[in-house]
Design a protein around this motif. Structure first.
Motif, PDB file in Angstrom:
ATOM      1  N   ARG A   1       0.816  -1.215   0.000  1.00  0.00           N
ATOM      2  CA  ARG A   1       0.000   0.000   0.000  1.00  0.00           C
ATOM      3  C   ARG A   1       0.852   1.269   0.000  1.00  0.00           C
ATOM      4  O   ARG A   1       0.318   2.368  -0.080  1.00  0.00           O
ATOM      5  N   LEU A   2       2.188   1.099   0.134  1.00  0.00           N
ATOM      6  CA  LEU A   2       3.084   2.258   0.164  1.00  0.00           C
ATOM      7  C   LEU A   2       4.334   1.954  -0.675  1.00  0.00           C
ATOM      8  O   LEU A   2       5.436   1.834  -0.155  1.00  0.00           O
ATOM      9  N   PRO A   3       4.146   1.820  -2.007  1.00  0.00           N
ATOM     10  CA  PRO A   3       5.300   1.463  -2.846  1.00  0.00           C
ATOM     11  C   PRO A   3       6.210   2.648  -3.174  1.00  0.00           C
ATOM     12  O   PRO A   3       7.330   2.452  -3.624  1.00  0.00           O
ATOM     13  N   PHE A   4       5.727   3.897  -2.943  1.00  0.00           N
ATOM     14  CA  PHE A   4       6.507   5.084  -3.267  1.00  0.00           C
ATOM     15  C   PHE A   4       6.337   6.128  -2.164  1.00  0.00           C
ATOM     16  O   PHE A   4       5.299   6.205  -1.522  1.00  0.00           O
ATOM     17  N   VAL A   5       7.376   6.941  -2.006  1.00  0.00           N
ATOM     18  CA  VAL A   5       7.360   8.088  -1.108  1.00  0.00           C
ATOM     19  C   VAL A   5       7.948   9.250  -1.889  1.00  0.00           C
ATOM     20  O   VAL A   5       8.950   9.082  -2.597  1.00  0.00           O
ATOM     21  N   ALA A   6       7.346  10.421  -1.787  1.00  0.00           N
ATOM     22  CA  ALA A   6       7.847  11.600  -2.489  1.00  0.00           C
ATOM     23  C   ALA A   6       8.490  12.557  -1.486  1.00  0.00           C
ATOM     24  O   ALA A   6       8.020  12.697  -0.363  1.00  0.00           O
ATOM     25  N   VAL A   7       9.580  13.189  -1.918  1.00  0.00           N
ATOM     26  CA  VAL A   7      10.313  14.136  -1.075  1.00  0.00           C
ATOM     27  C   VAL A   7      10.429  15.457  -1.824  1.00  0.00           C
ATOM     28  O   VAL A   7      10.801  15.485  -3.004  1.00  0.00           O
ATOM     29  N   LEU A   8      10.123  16.544  -1.126  1.00  0.00           N
ATOM     30  CA  LEU A   8      10.256  17.885  -1.689  1.00  0.00           C
ATOM     31  C   LEU A   8      11.740  18.193  -1.882  1.00  0.00           C
ATOM     32  O   LEU A   8      12.548  17.952  -0.984  1.00  0.00           O
ATOM     33  N   THR A   9      12.118  18.698  -3.058  1.00  0.00           N
ATOM     34  CA  THR A   9      13.513  19.035  -3.339  1.00  0.00           C
ATOM     35  C   THR A   9      13.609  20.449  -3.886  1.00  0.00           C
ATOM     36  O   THR A   9      12.614  21.029  -4.311  1.00  0.00           O
ATOM     37  N   GLN A  10      14.826  20.980  -3.888  1.00  0.00           N
ATOM     38  CA  GLN A  10      15.097  22.267  -4.516  1.00  0.00           C
ATOM     39  C   GLN A  10      16.298  22.074  -5.427  1.00  0.00           C
ATOM     40  O   GLN A  10      17.294  21.471  -5.020  1.00  0.00           O
ATOM     41  N   GLY A  11      16.218  22.582  -6.620  1.00  0.00           N
ATOM     42  CA  GLY A  11      17.300  22.373  -7.571  1.00  0.00           C
ATOM     43  C   GLY A  11      17.205  20.978  -8.158  1.00  0.00           C
ATOM     44  O   GLY A  11      16.184  20.304  -8.044  1.00  0.00           O
ATOM     45  N   PHE A  12      18.281  20.543  -8.792  1.00  0.00           N
ATOM     46  CA  PHE A  12      18.295  19.242  -9.449  1.00  0.00           C
ATOM     47  C   PHE A  12      19.157  18.247  -8.692  1.00  0.00           C
ATOM     48  O   PHE A  12      20.250  18.602  -8.242  1.00  0.00           O
ATOM     49  N   PRO A  13      18.707  17.001  -8.572  1.00  0.00           N
ATOM     50  CA  PRO A  13      19.574  15.964  -8.025  1.00  0.00           C
ATOM     51  C   PRO A  13      20.814  15.800  -8.902  1.00  0.00           C
ATOM     52  O   PRO A  13      20.766  16.046 -10.113  1.00  0.00           O
ATOM     53  N   ARG A  14      21.924  15.419  -8.277  1.00  0.00           N
ATOM     54  CA  ARG A  14      23.188  15.268  -8.999  1.00  0.00           C
ATOM     55  C   ARG A  14      23.664  13.829  -8.926  1.00  0.00           C
ATOM     56  O   ARG A  14      23.813  13.273  -7.831  1.00  0.00           O
ATOM     57  N   LEU A  15      23.879  13.223 -10.084  1.00  0.00           N
ATOM     58  CA  LEU A  15      24.385  11.856 -10.140  1.00  0.00           C
ATOM     59  C   LEU A  15      25.859  11.830  -9.775  1.00  0.00           C
ATOM     60  O   LEU A  15      26.613  12.738 -10.115  1.00  0.00           O
ATOM     61  N   THR A  16      26.267  10.762  -9.082  1.00  0.00           N
ATOM     62  CA  THR A  16      27.664  10.563  -8.746  1.00  0.00           C
ATOM     63  C   THR A  16      27.916   9.074  -8.594  1.00  0.00           C
ATOM     64  O   THR A  16      27.002   8.311  -8.308  1.00  0.00           O
ATOM     65  N   THR A  17      29.140   8.672  -8.821  1.00  0.00           N
ATOM     66  CA  THR A  17      29.537   7.281  -8.606  1.00  0.00           C
ATOM     67  C   THR A  17      30.474   7.256  -7.414  1.00  0.00           C
ATOM     68  O   THR A  17      31.456   8.009  -7.367  1.00  0.00           O
ATOM     69  N   LEU A  18      30.156   6.422  -6.433  1.00  0.00           N
ATOM     70  CA  LEU A  18      30.914   6.396  -5.182  1.00  0.00           C
ATOM     71  C   LEU A  18      31.435   5.008  -4.880  1.00  0.00           C
ATOM     72  O   LEU A  18      30.902   4.010  -5.344  1.00  0.00           O
ATOM     73  N   ASN A  19      32.460   4.978  -4.048  1.00  0.00           N
ATOM     74  CA  ASN A  19      32.929   3.730  -3.446  1.00  0.00           C
ATOM     75  C   ASN A  19      33.122   4.005  -1.954  1.00  0.00           C
ATOM     76  O   ASN A  19      32.954   5.137  -1.497  1.00  0.00           O
ATOM     77  N   ALA A  20      33.458   2.989  -1.192  1.00  0.00           N
ATOM     78  CA  ALA A  20      33.546   3.115   0.264  1.00  0.00           C
ATOM     79  C   ALA A  20      34.560   4.176   0.693  1.00  0.00           C
ATOM     80  O   ALA A  20      34.368   4.854   1.706  1.00  0.00           O
ATOM     81  N   GLU A  21      35.631   4.368  -0.075  1.00  0.00           N
ATOM     82  CA  GLU A  21      36.654   5.343   0.307  1.00  0.00           C
ATOM     83  C   GLU A  21      36.172   6.790   0.160  1.00  0.00           C
ATOM     84  O   GLU A  21      36.736   7.690   0.755  1.00  0.00           O
ATOM     85  N   LEU A  22      35.152   7.007  -0.655  1.00  0.00           N
ATOM     86  CA  LEU A  22      34.667   8.363  -0.905  1.00  0.00           C
ATOM     87  C   LEU A  22      33.559   8.803   0.045  1.00  0.00           C
ATOM     88  O   LEU A  22      33.113   9.940  -0.006  1.00  0.00           O
ATOM     89  N   ILE A  23      33.095   7.902   0.904  1.00  0.00           N
ATOM     90  CA  ILE A  23      32.034   8.226   1.865  1.00  0.00           C
ATOM     91  C   ILE A  23      32.659   8.184   3.260  1.00  0.00           C
ATOM     92  O   ILE A  23      33.039   7.130   3.750  1.00  0.00           O
ATOM     93  N   ILE A  24      32.769   9.366   3.884  1.00  0.00           N
ATOM     94  CA  ILE A  24      33.424   9.471   5.189  1.00  0.00           C
ATOM     95  C   ILE A  24      32.377   9.845   6.236  1.00  0.00           C
ATOM     96  O   ILE A  24      31.753  10.909   6.137  1.00  0.00           O
TER      97      ILE A  24
END
Length: 163
Positions: free
Chosen positions: A92-115
């Motif tokens: 009954r809740l397959p989606f949730v919407a979140v209010l945003t400002q501007g555009f989301p930005r794509l990025t590719t990460l690995n464990a070393e880049l998330i601190i």
């Protein structure tokens, strides 16, 4: 059967919400749309802005800044909605919407880049972790917790509407 190794890199998206950036796997974001007029939910907390119509669904619209008590963003930026695939396996809740400002930005990460940047203080509601991603401070939202709250709020709302 052998286990698949975890990917070395993960495609992610940084979603601007107020002065925060939400860090989400790219596969979580179903679509980014213009802000439709939400249908109010009786008795909802201020962070639940209502429900929006999206592809035949009535999707709850969340203000993450209000939920987490974070500062609002630049009022001049265009307001959009990121429709996220829910993680809770609630039919009954397959989606949730979140209010945003501007555009989301794509990025590719690995464990070393998330601190992790958490200093031990209690995290705000809706936040699972605070991290540094390259030069951006981001939060990993507690989507499962938010979905649980929404399921409770919306089931109470549906019971009140049926009475």
């Amino acid at each position: 059967m052998s286990e698949q190794p975890l990917p070395r890199e993960i495609r992610c998206v940084l979603v601007p919400v107020g002065q925060l950036r939400l860090l989400l796997p790219n596969a979580t974001v179903a679509e980014v749309i213009t802000l439709p007029t939400p249908e109010p939910v009786e008795g909802a907390p201020d962070w639940l802005l209502g429900r929006i119509a999206w592809r035949g669904w009535r999707v709850p619209l969340v203000s993450f800044t209000k939920l987490a008590g974070a500062p609002e963003g630049d009022a001049d930026l265009a307001v959009r909605v990121a429709v996220l695939k829910a993680l809770g396996n609630n039919a009954r809740l397959p989606f949730v919407a979140v209010l945003t400002q501007g555009f989301p930005r794509l990025t590719t990460l690995n464990a070393e880049l998330i601190i992790p940047t958490h200093d031990g203080a209690p995290l705000p509601p809706g936040v699972k972790a605070q991290v540094l991603v390259r030069d951006d401070i981001a939060v990993i939202p507690d989507l499962e917790g938010i979905e649980g709250e929404l399921a409770t709020l919306l089931s109470l709302d549906e019971q009140a509407g049926a009475a």
